[in-house]
Design a protein around this motif. Structure first.
Motif, PDB file in Angstrom:
ATOM      1  N   ALA A  63       3.390 -11.849   2.497  1.00  0.00           N
ATOM      2  CA  ALA A  63       3.448 -10.800   1.663  1.00  0.00           C
ATOM      3  C   ALA A  63       2.502  -9.608   2.130  1.00  0.00           C
ATOM      4  O   ALA A  63       2.965  -8.449   2.265  1.00  0.00           O
ATOM      5  CB  ALA A  63       3.016 -11.053   0.280  1.00  0.00           C
ATOM      6  N   ALA A  64       1.426 -10.024   2.777  1.00  0.00           N
ATOM      7  CA  ALA A  64       0.480  -8.997   3.418  1.00  0.00           C
ATOM      8  C   ALA A  64       1.328  -8.475   4.554  1.00  0.00           C
ATOM      9  O   ALA A  64       1.198  -7.219   4.964  1.00  0.00           O
ATOM     10  CB  ALA A  64      -0.666  -9.845   3.944  1.00  0.00           C
ATOM     11  N   ALA A  65       1.768  -9.090   5.235  1.00  0.00           N
ATOM     12  CA  ALA A  65       2.412  -8.946   6.551  1.00  0.00           C
ATOM     13  C   ALA A  65       3.597  -7.918   6.168  1.00  0.00           C
ATOM     14  O   ALA A  65       3.837  -6.818   6.682  1.00  0.00           O
ATOM     15  CB  ALA A  65       3.001  -9.992   7.204  1.00  0.00           C
ATOM     16  N   HIS A  66       4.263  -8.040   5.093  1.00  0.00           N
ATOM     17  CA  HIS A  66       5.413  -7.410   4.662  1.00  0.00           C
ATOM     18  C   HIS A  66       4.572  -5.920   4.341  1.00  0.00           C
ATOM     19  O   HIS A  66       5.251  -4.782   4.520  1.00  0.00           O
ATOM     20  CB  HIS A  66       6.069  -7.904   3.712  1.00  0.00           C
ATOM     21  N   GLY A  67       3.601  -5.973   3.533  1.00  0.00           N
ATOM     22  CA  GLY A  67       3.136  -4.819   3.065  1.00  0.00           C
ATOM     23  C   GLY A  67       2.629  -3.833   4.427  1.00  0.00           C
ATOM     24  O   GLY A  67       2.889  -2.900   4.546  1.00  0.00           O
ATOM     25  N   ALA A  68       1.882  -4.742   5.365  1.00  0.00           N
ATOM     26  CA  ALA A  68       1.796  -3.746   6.462  1.00  0.00           C
ATOM     27  C   ALA A  68       2.805  -3.309   7.194  1.00  0.00           C
ATOM     28  O   ALA A  68       2.673  -1.963   7.804  1.00  0.00           O
ATOM     29  CB  ALA A  68       1.021  -4.608   7.415  1.00  0.00           C
ATOM     30  N   LEU A  69       3.713  -4.020   7.255  1.00  0.00           N
ATOM     31  CA  LEU A  69       5.126  -3.508   7.882  1.00  0.00           C
ATOM     32  C   LEU A  69       5.489  -2.235   7.240  1.00  0.00           C
ATOM     33  O   LEU A  69       5.882  -1.186   7.843  1.00  0.00           O
ATOM     34  CB  LEU A  69       6.190  -4.441   7.722  1.00  0.00           C
ATOM     35  N   GLY A  90      -1.472  -4.344   1.109  1.00  0.00           N
ATOM     36  CA  GLY A  90      -1.033  -4.360   2.631  1.00  0.00           C
ATOM     37  C   GLY A  90      -0.664  -2.978   3.187  1.00  0.00           C
ATOM     38  O   GLY A  90      -1.056  -3.030   4.488  1.00  0.00           O
ATOM     39  N   HIS A  91      -0.220  -2.402   2.498  1.00  0.00           N
ATOM     40  CA  HIS A  91       0.233  -0.990   2.752  1.00  0.00           C
ATOM     41  C   HIS A  91      -0.833   0.091   2.342  1.00  0.00           C
ATOM     42  O   HIS A  91      -1.205   1.177   2.937  1.00  0.00           O
ATOM     43  CB  HIS A  91       1.653  -0.377   2.310  1.00  0.00           C
ATOM     44  N   GLN A  92      -1.450  -0.098   1.028  1.00  0.00           N
ATOM     45  CA  GLN A  92      -2.444   0.945   0.542  1.00  0.00           C
ATOM     46  C   GLN A  92      -3.859   0.802   1.280  1.00  0.00           C
ATOM     47  O   GLN A  92      -4.385   1.687   1.466  1.00  0.00           O
ATOM     48  CB  GLN A  92      -2.714   0.499  -0.856  1.00  0.00           C
ATOM     49  N   ALA A  93      -3.915  -0.283   1.891  1.00  0.00           N
ATOM     50  CA  ALA A  93      -5.271  -0.367   3.021  1.00  0.00           C
ATOM     51  C   ALA A  93      -5.134   0.563   3.974  1.00  0.00           C
ATOM     52  O   ALA A  93      -6.329   1.345   4.109  1.00  0.00           O
ATOM     53  CB  ALA A  93      -5.310  -1.875   3.585  1.00  0.00           C
ATOM     54  N   PHE A  94      -4.068   1.035   4.633  1.00  0.00           N
ATOM     55  CA  PHE A  94      -4.101   2.091   5.296  1.00  0.00           C
ATOM     56  C   PHE A  94      -4.206   3.327   4.985  1.00  0.00           C
ATOM     57  O   PHE A  94      -5.015   4.186   5.339  1.00  0.00           O
ATOM     58  CB  PHE A  94      -2.695   1.945   6.290  1.00  0.00           C
ATOM     59  N   ASP A  95      -3.677   3.593   3.708  1.00  0.00           N
ATOM     60  CA  ASP A  95      -4.088   4.987   3.172  1.00  0.00           C
ATOM     61  C   ASP A  95      -5.652   5.188   2.698  1.00  0.00           C
ATOM     62  O   ASP A  95      -5.860   5.980   3.200  1.00  0.00           O
ATOM     63  CB  ASP A  95      -2.969   5.031   2.007  1.00  0.00           C
ATOM     64  N   LEU A  96      -6.190   3.921   2.428  1.00  0.00           N
ATOM     65  CA  LEU A  96      -7.378   4.163   2.070  1.00  0.00           C
ATOM     66  C   LEU A  96      -8.209   4.122   3.345  1.00  0.00           C
ATOM     67  O   LEU A  96      -9.223   5.097   3.381  1.00  0.00           O
ATOM     68  CB  LEU A  96      -7.846   2.974   1.288  1.00  0.00           C
ATOM     69  N   ALA A  97      -8.138   3.572   4.396  1.00  0.00           N
ATOM     70  CA  ALA A  97      -8.586   3.411   5.555  1.00  0.00           C
ATOM     71  C   ALA A  97      -8.686   4.911   6.136  1.00  0.00           C
ATOM     72  O   ALA A  97      -9.627   5.505   6.645  1.00  0.00           O
ATOM     73  CB  ALA A  97      -8.206   2.471   6.737  1.00  0.00           C
ATOM     74  N   GLU A  98      -7.430   5.419   6.136  1.00  0.00           N
ATOM     75  CA  GLU A  98      -7.360   6.881   6.879  1.00  0.00           C
ATOM     76  C   GLU A  98      -8.154   7.889   5.857  1.00  0.00           C
ATOM     77  O   GLU A  98      -8.588   8.912   6.321  1.00  0.00           O
ATOM     78  CB  GLU A  98      -6.016   7.140   7.089  1.00  0.00           C
ATOM     79  N   ARG A  99      -7.844   7.733   4.432  1.00  0.00           N
ATOM     80  CA  ARG A  99      -8.468   8.710   3.579  1.00  0.00           C
ATOM     81  C   ARG A  99      -9.979   8.677   3.589  1.00  0.00           C
ATOM     82  O   ARG A  99     -10.626   9.699   3.902  1.00  0.00           O
ATOM     83  CB  ARG A  99      -7.900   8.502   2.251  1.00  0.00           C
ATOM     84  N   LEU A 100     -10.621   7.464   3.955  1.00  0.00           N
ATOM     85  CA  LEU A 100     -11.968   7.249   3.826  1.00  0.00           C
ATOM     86  C   LEU A 100     -12.495   7.265   5.291  1.00  0.00           C
ATOM     87  O   LEU A 100     -13.711   7.462   5.256  1.00  0.00           O
ATOM     88  CB  LEU A 100     -12.375   6.034   3.194  1.00  0.00           C
ATOM     89  N   GLN A 101     -11.706   7.297   6.204  1.00  0.00           N
ATOM     90  CA  GLN A 101     -12.173   7.344   7.629  1.00  0.00           C
ATOM     91  C   GLN A 101     -13.153   6.086   7.780  1.00  0.00           C
ATOM     92  O   GLN A 101     -14.283   6.446   8.152  1.00  0.00           O
ATOM     93  CB  GLN A 101     -12.782   8.571   7.979  1.00  0.00           C
TER      94      GLN A 101
END
Ligand SMILES: Cc1ncc(C[n+]2csc(CCOP(=O)(O)OP(=O)(O)O)c2C)c(N)n1
Ligand SMILES: Cc1ncc(C[n+]2csc(CCOP(=O)(O)OP(=O)(O)O)c2C)c(N)n1
Ligand code: SF4
Ligand code: SF4
Ligand SMILES: [Mg+2]
Ligand SMILES: [Mg+2]
Lengths: 351, 594, 594, 351
Positions: free
Chosen positions: C211-217, C358-369
């Motif tokens: 599931a996490a992998a699909h999310g990252a995809l 899996g996908h939101q983590a990227f939004d957060l990481a980029e938003r929060l740097q």
């Protein structure tokens, strides 16, 4: 005389070594590795070597990292202390332990992942330091315990079960070690009982770091067609440099040897490794030539085995540090806590 | 706060690599020899040569040794920072400066003391490099006159600092005299003066890193594995010198091994290997090294291996400010490594304690069979502190629970991780022990009492609960907190190098506001019962520490029951400079008078 | 708690490497296809082949998917553990076993169902290796009869599991039928039965790692750097498969790069490099890897670089129990690295959330740097869970504050670390941006707003306070906690894979004792304001978590003011098995009824 | 015509490169390293090379670890992004960044401590991967920034200021790199402007990892008598293999060259490195021979400089991964988030 030889045999006494210990006392726990795993054969050869050489198991200390290979110290020498550390850090742990107690016979077991990936830094620096340690890499070109990813010793072109093809140059730990100044470097095969046995005996008799890269097929993840670390591949491509036999320190030389084709290396403890050359011109005392030959073998897909390099006189870390003969660990207090007068002098110098 | 006799702070502003360190030591020593309490702090950049550096010497007749915010005299040697340095001074502050800098063109409210350094050293040496060094000794002479430092003490100090090098001594004495002579024309700055007193008799001057090294020396360290990093390198280097000098047999055979490892992962690995084999082994590092040691530290705790790790803290996060001081590794070191891991921490608050913890850490590590972390910091470790002379460790070394061959013969065997004594600590054997049942298998994976591999849930949990008991039991073995004062409503808790500032602040609070404050200095984690009691005995407890996040307050909150935790007020702050009393006083008052 | 229709738990005891995984999947799927809520948990050893393994399938008409302690049926395939396995059963439990093991000689109070596996598979295949695998499908057939599983569903499931391999399907169907036929002679165990219902329509079955992998995809990951470690490897491997299948252009050109790094230090280093250069980069690891990432994680936070790190937790400390589950990296990951460092944590509690985080983590990481850590665990990551189908991310990706060439032309330049928006987050540029003022210098040492090197105390402190504000602001951006129930006196707080057990326990407490319990599942740290409010709204708050030290409770204590912290009661415990409801219920009652 | 040549010179226009940029635009901040430090000279050569080649500074990304050497990216190419990471981990950071944006020209600066001690593992694996990166080791045999401890490249016998003597074998990063499969390996000297400059130009033009080990004396801690990394020692023991000149891609070949003694290597971007052989028989395309020659040089105390090995065609990591021409980092959403139908199919497969 005739009567004794024809009398019904008495129940066979188990064979014992010069300490009077049967080989059972050199065994370890039951293996939990896969049936047929190369690592199991290596465990056998290791325990036999210590048995043969009559080294008290209490004088041996076993070290390992993490991996199927690194588990194997649990399966030999149950009467020896063991330190199964973390992934890739066996060299540092062994260094500390063997400096703390230089009287121990250290044997480290690692995997190709443990040594050539995460452990590369420590491997390189151990080789430079020449710590007295038998360092066995159980090399299967794969991470066994994490279920079959390529390791850094996988040869380019080698194919994983799932179809992935290795595309990076393979790290040759032996060539590296020789170049880095190691004193004893050999390669063998878990399936070559005789060669591996002779090399292990010699490695134990050697005074500094003795690196043995032993190709040890992973029957579960890397023993298929297309793998260059399978039993079949290694058997087909094994190029032994010598035929080896080990002569313990106490034994007389009895064989004659044809000059030019047989050589002998006298090891730290007076024992000798006898080499009947299979490859003319290969001299395991020539560092640069050995590296070049290994690089050639790698390019040619050969598995060059045997004693690749030896310098029995290279100074070890213990020599360099000038350690006392007895273990640092148990020096009496008066040798490690200076007397009151020393502190008085220190205080005075700070006034 | 006006400067007064034996109560002032002077600063030398220069560039690093210019050799002013010796001059500053001479100044410090001369004051010390005159019986005046002193301390010296070096504020240096993270490079090797050519950048601004400030050395501050505080003389305090009352014995305060914390950093003092206000400067009472400036020696301005560095043109690059002179304008800024001068701008920050209070009116009336005397400034000794390199004449060509022409600083007196600026503020008229300062006392200007131009010294033509180059001209004064010109006759002393033909070599330009040497002359550059001698310039610094000139200001020593000048200050000696301005502050009425006794010249013979200065010359004695020069002798000490240039120990055994008569030519260097003579040259430097000449330079100091030149500065002294030159100052003959000056009017002395009012108020500022040094007068012989008797407050340093018998004391020593030393930095915490050297003290720690001496402690380890007498703690019987046998294996040192290290990797250089500021501000811990001088600890390892002092220990190496100590070992070379005092730990060789008559034939020169050392009773120790030192390895400069290839990195901190290797250093801690070697220490664990050595500790496992029975040696007293240690390493010294700073924050980045601690972070790298995480995985192996967890192995040490879980496999129960004695080790001593010094963390001479500097400013984080990451590379941070490598030459500034901070106390911000507390939380991450206490729980260093993944999983439920905890490590005993020792928190020395003085150079004396750097020495005593330097040897006691080994007793504790071997007794507890676990890595013990000693958290010093740059201020404590690299600055110059007055101290009582080190006391010889009278107690025999505690080598912990080790079974030898005879024990095994008597017992027939042993279970490495069985809690036979009810303290959570098992008995161990050392490799090489000549008994067929001596061996056990050390691993970082699940194991039962006999050190056998086990994945069983009950076995795992039982072992983990024993480890928790062991760490809990450590409270009683670790150094107790030091309590000062009693009966006040307000308490302060602090640790480490915050101690001098807190002590001075208490005096300020009492003198300036009549506010009595009790003080508890914690010296270890997990905390002793006395910590709880101290909090329970006070209505409000200020937790003073040199970091942003209030890490000591955090550890206290994790341990204290809620009503007590509610009494804590965090006064955490760090900008990389050593803590000063005024900052503490102001922070306490901001709460108390709010 | 007697087994009932569609409410039972069955276990297959076997050895790993024997190929029973497919059979267990078939069983699970067959139940699922019949509309019965199921879950499957694999308890496997840390080796490759030949050691005991247990697979447990729970069917629950009420939809409970936590581990259930009691077994209602055992399939005993492993002679080595059979005695122990059987000894633990409650009277009356049916045992399907390999006939030659002769288990029925033991307890008379169990239901014995001998199956001569070898004899039944003998006619099916000449190859011994193949026969060994087929044995496992025989028990599927036997169970199908005993539990009244519909045989067509079983055969359909076989088709799915041996997807696309008709020969394998045929053989396995034959084996299942043989088992089914053999069971014709048995009396069905009373109570136990599967009956078609309609509770799984539209649902999927998946493990958290996939599931996490699909999310990252779907999160648009472009760089994956990883190093194998159980139980995270299957996350990386699933992602690699996903990328190969779905992220190649028409000409086969990939829109991603995957590197198997040489270790975890390298993996996180690559992720930081890639994140700095503007890629969505991630790695996946477990505890030992997290420990190794400490230094670089601190760099990431301090230099403010987006990164996503999955920690699929296993039992620590150290190597611990690599194939068991735990939630014990919370505290050390929140503060990973020396100095005052803090990292946002995401705490998925279901496979659905593994996907969304899996996908939101990227939004957060980029938003929060900053590096964002997602803490899953072995139970969530490697076991089989029913779930709602994944929902396509509707929101566009949030790439955070990035200035391009046009922006720079407009602005004339920028200050990398200036807090222009008041949220503590600066604007960054990506290397390669074609503007002479685009460049800035990234470093882990002290820096000012313009990313210039600085050792100034004020500059350092200002920057650190901004970072604290940024982390504080993250509360509002991170996933909010999920609250269930309202108005009760007692609350429970938990996170991650504890969720199913806590939900079931609430039902138990209500049904068995009439005790209403409100529940808050936290999904991130730093905590949202709602966490405080929840604690404030309850007299007693039980903090349930799968570790020894109560790490979630610890994080709560660090954040909550004292009176609220006093309401917390830690119910932390871990033996490596997934949490079950009964354990929670008993623990709550032990407090409530004390 | 005569008039213009005799007229008073107009104020000299600053020299500009093919982008029209003056060299000032390639400079960085003021150095904070010691006056005379070898590292400063290397910074100069680096920035000149990018200037000469007319590479836009915005297209360059600088990477470094920790050390005096690793600070130096602050002192060149101020218009380029830089990532000064942690100690020993430059290779990983550079790998991530250059995979994220393959269009960048990556240059990494490291020290001998940063690379050969703590960074050895990453160094080895970077060499294997052949990431397109110019990797400069500013090699002074010592840890400068921590005030003068030996590094792992210190030659045995070399003496520290305090009197300590190096006793372990020195790690030869070049020999290692060649053995590990690197595609461009050279050694130079911070004091040899011409050679270093030519090698830097060629390194930048090369397609994969270009390792340059540049002996760069530390004037503060390792430039004394007894050091083998001092200016004096290197000058005395420098054995240049070739005389090198760099021919940019666009330039015609104008020199004739004597066959047998001058060779040319055509680099990735079409530019060429011309080698006038100073050591007969040395062929920088022979991996094994190069390693052997380096090992010999090390044993003889020679500092072998020049182009040690080159294989312009060795596949790089970017090749192996088959990356698209544009940066991964900024691919549009539709290329990195698969369409709804893909998720539907995934969901369906899990039902
Ligand atoms: C820090 C860390 N990372 C990853 C792992 C997971 N891991 C366990 S064994 C192993 C690789 C083992 O490969 P190798 O050394 O070749 O041993 P083999 O199993 O092939 O004998 C890995 C990556 C770990 N235990 N610790
Ligand atoms: C993890 C870590 N360990 C130690 C240090 C301290 N340190 C800073 S620079 C350095 C060595 C630098 O040597 P080198 O790479 O040769 O660079 P040089 O200063 O000689 O140019 C060390 C050990 C650090 N910054 N981080
Ligand atoms: S997986 Fe491979 S390496 Fe591991 S025990 Fe099995 S055969 Fe050996
Ligand atoms: S200390 Fe050495 S390496 Fe560092 S800047 Fe000075 S000369 Fe260069
Ligand atoms: Mg392997
Ligand atoms: Mg260096």
């Amino acid at each position: 005389m005739a009567s004794t030889s024809t009398a019904p045999a008495a129940p066979a006494e188990p064979r014992v070594n010069r300490l009077g210990l049967p080989i059972l006392e050199y065994r370890g726990g039951k293996t939990t590795l896969c049936a047929g795993c190369g690592h199991n054969a290596i465990s056998e050869r290791i325990l036999e070597a210590y048995f043969d050489l009559g080294i008290p198991p209490e004088q041996v200390a076993k070290f390992s990292g993490i991996g199927c290979s690194s588990k194997s110290p649990a399966y030999f020498l149950g009467r020896s202390h063991a330190f199964n550390g973390v992934h890739g850090r066996m060299p540092a742990v062994a260094t500390g332990a063997l400096l703390a107690n230089r009287t121990l016979h250290g044997v480290g077991v690692s995997g190709d992942g443990d040594t050539a990936s995460i452990g590369m830094g420590q491997f390189v620096h151990l080789m430079r330091r020449n710590l007295p340690l038998v360092y066995v890499i159980e090399d299967n070109g794969v991470y066994g315990l994490t279920k079959g990813q390529f390791s850094a010793t996988a040869d380019p072109g080698s194919v994983l079960k799932g179809g992935a093809v290795a595309d990076l140059p393979a790290i040759d730990t032996c060539a590296l070690a020789i170049q880095l100044g190691a004193g004893f470097v050999a390669r063998s095969f878990s399936g070559d009982k005789k060669q591996l046995s002779a090399l292990l005996h010699a490695a134990i008799a050697h005074g500094g770091t003795a690196l043995l890269d032993v190709i040890s097929p992973c029957v579960t993840f890397n023993d298929h067609q297309g793998s260059t670390k399978s039993f079949a591949y290694v058997k087909a491509h094994d190029e032994p440099l010598q035929e080896l036999s080990f002569v313990p320190a106490l034994e007389e030389i009895t064989l004659d040897h044809e000059p030019g084709t047989t050589a002998e290396v006298t090891l730290h403890d007076g024992s000798r490794l006898r080499l009947r050359k299979l490859e003319a011109g290969y001299d395991p005392r020539q560092r640069a030539a050995a590296v070049a030959r290994l690089m050639g073998a790698q390019a040619a897909g050969e598995v060059l085995t045997g004693l690749l390099f030896v310098d029995p006189l290279a100074p070890t870390l213990v020599d360099r540090l000038g350690l006392p003969p007895e273990p640092l660990a148990t020096l009496p207090p008066e040798r490690v806590r200076p007397p009151r007068a020393v502190l008085d002098a220190i205080n005075a110098s700070l006034r | 706060m006006a400067p007064a006799v034996n109560d002032f702070s002077l600063q030398v502003a220069t560039v690093n690599g210019s050799g002013s360190q010796s001059s500053n030591s001479v100044l410090l020593r001369a004051l010390f020899q005159m019986g005046i309490p002193v301390s010296g702090k070096n504020l240096f950049p993270s490079n090797i040569a050519g950048l601004p550096t400030w050395y501050t010497i505080r003389a305090s007749r009352d014995g305060w040794v914390a950093r003092k915010k206000e400067l009472d005299l400036l020696v301005a040697m560095n043109g690059e920072t002179a304008a800024e340095d001068v701008a920050a001074l209070r009116p009336g502050t005397p400034v000794v400066y390199d004449a060509p800098l022409g600083l007196d063109q600026g503020r008229a409210d300062l006392g200007w003391y131009p010294v033509p350094f180059d001209a004064l050293v010109a006759p002393l040496a033909p070599d330009a490099k040497l002359r550059k060094l001698l310039r610094n000794m000139v200001y020593v002479g000048t200050l000696s006159r301005l502050l009425e430092l006794e010249l013979p003490e200065v010359e004695l100090a020069i002798g000490r600092v240039f120990d055994g090098k008569p030519k260097a001594v003579a040259l430097n004495v000449a330079a100091a005299r030149a500065g002294f002579e030159h100052a003959g024309a000056f009017t002395r700055p009012p108020g500022l003066a040094a007068r012989r007193m008797d407050a340093t008799r018998g004391k020593i001057i030393v930095d915490g890193n050297a003290a720690a090294a001496h402690g380890a020396l007498f703690g019987g360290v046998t294996v040192l594995a290290w990797y250089p990093i500021t501000p811990s390198s001088s600890l390892a280097e002092a220990l190496i010198a100590d070992l070379a000098a005092h730990r060789r047999g008559p034939d020169g055979t050392p009773s120790y091994a030192v390895v400069q490892a290839e990195d901190e992962l290797s250093a801690i690995g070697m220490v664990l290997g050595a500790g496992w084999a029975g040696a007293r082994a240690m390493t010294a590092t700073s924050g980045p090294g601690i972070s790298l040691m995480g995985e192996l530290a967890g192995l040490g705790a879980y496999a129960e291996i004695p080790a001593v790790v010094w963390d001479v803290q500097r400013v984080g996060p990451s590379t941070g400010l490598p030459t500034r001081t901070q106390q911000a590794d507390l939380l991450s070191t206490a729980f260093l490594s993944h999983g439920d891991t905890g490590h005993p921490l020792l928190l020395p608050g003085s150079v004396e304690e750097c020495f005593t913890f330097g040897h006691q850490a080994f007793d504790l590590a071997e007794r507890l069979q676990t890595p013990v972390f000693v958290l010093s910091d740059l201020d404590l470790g690299m600055n110059q502190w007055m101290a009582e002379p080190f006391r010889y460790p009278e107690a025999p070394m505690d080598r912990g629970k080790v079974l030898g061959r005879a024990d095994l013969e008597r017992l027939g065997g042993f279970a490495r991780y069985a809690d036979v004594d009810g303290d959570g600590i098992g008995w161990r054997t050392l490799p090489g022990t000549d008994h067929p049942r001596a061996a056990y298998f050390t691993r970082g994976s699940g194991h039962d009492e006999r050190a056998g591999y086990s994945e069983k849930g009950e076995v795992y949990e039982k072992n983990m609960l024993r480890l928790a008991r062991k760490l809990d039991g450590a409270r009683a073995l670790l150094p107790e907190p030091v309590a000062t004062g009693a009966g006040a409503e307000v308490g302060v808790v602090a640790f480490g190098s915050s101690d001098p500032a807190v002590r001075e602040s208490r005096a300020q609070l009492a003198a300036e506001r009549g506010l009595a404050v009790d003080y508890l200095r914690v010296r270890a984690w997990p905390f002793a019962a006395a910590v709880r009691d101290f909090v329970a005995a006070h209505q409000r407890v200020y937790v003073v520490e040199q970091n942003r996040d209030g890490q000591l307050a955090g550890l206290l909150r994790l341990e204290l029951a809620a009503p007590l935790a509610g009494r804590l007020r965090s006064l955490a702050r760090s900008d990389g400079l050593p803590l000063d009393a005024r900052t503490v006083t102001d922070a306490v008052l901001a709460h108390e008078e709010a």
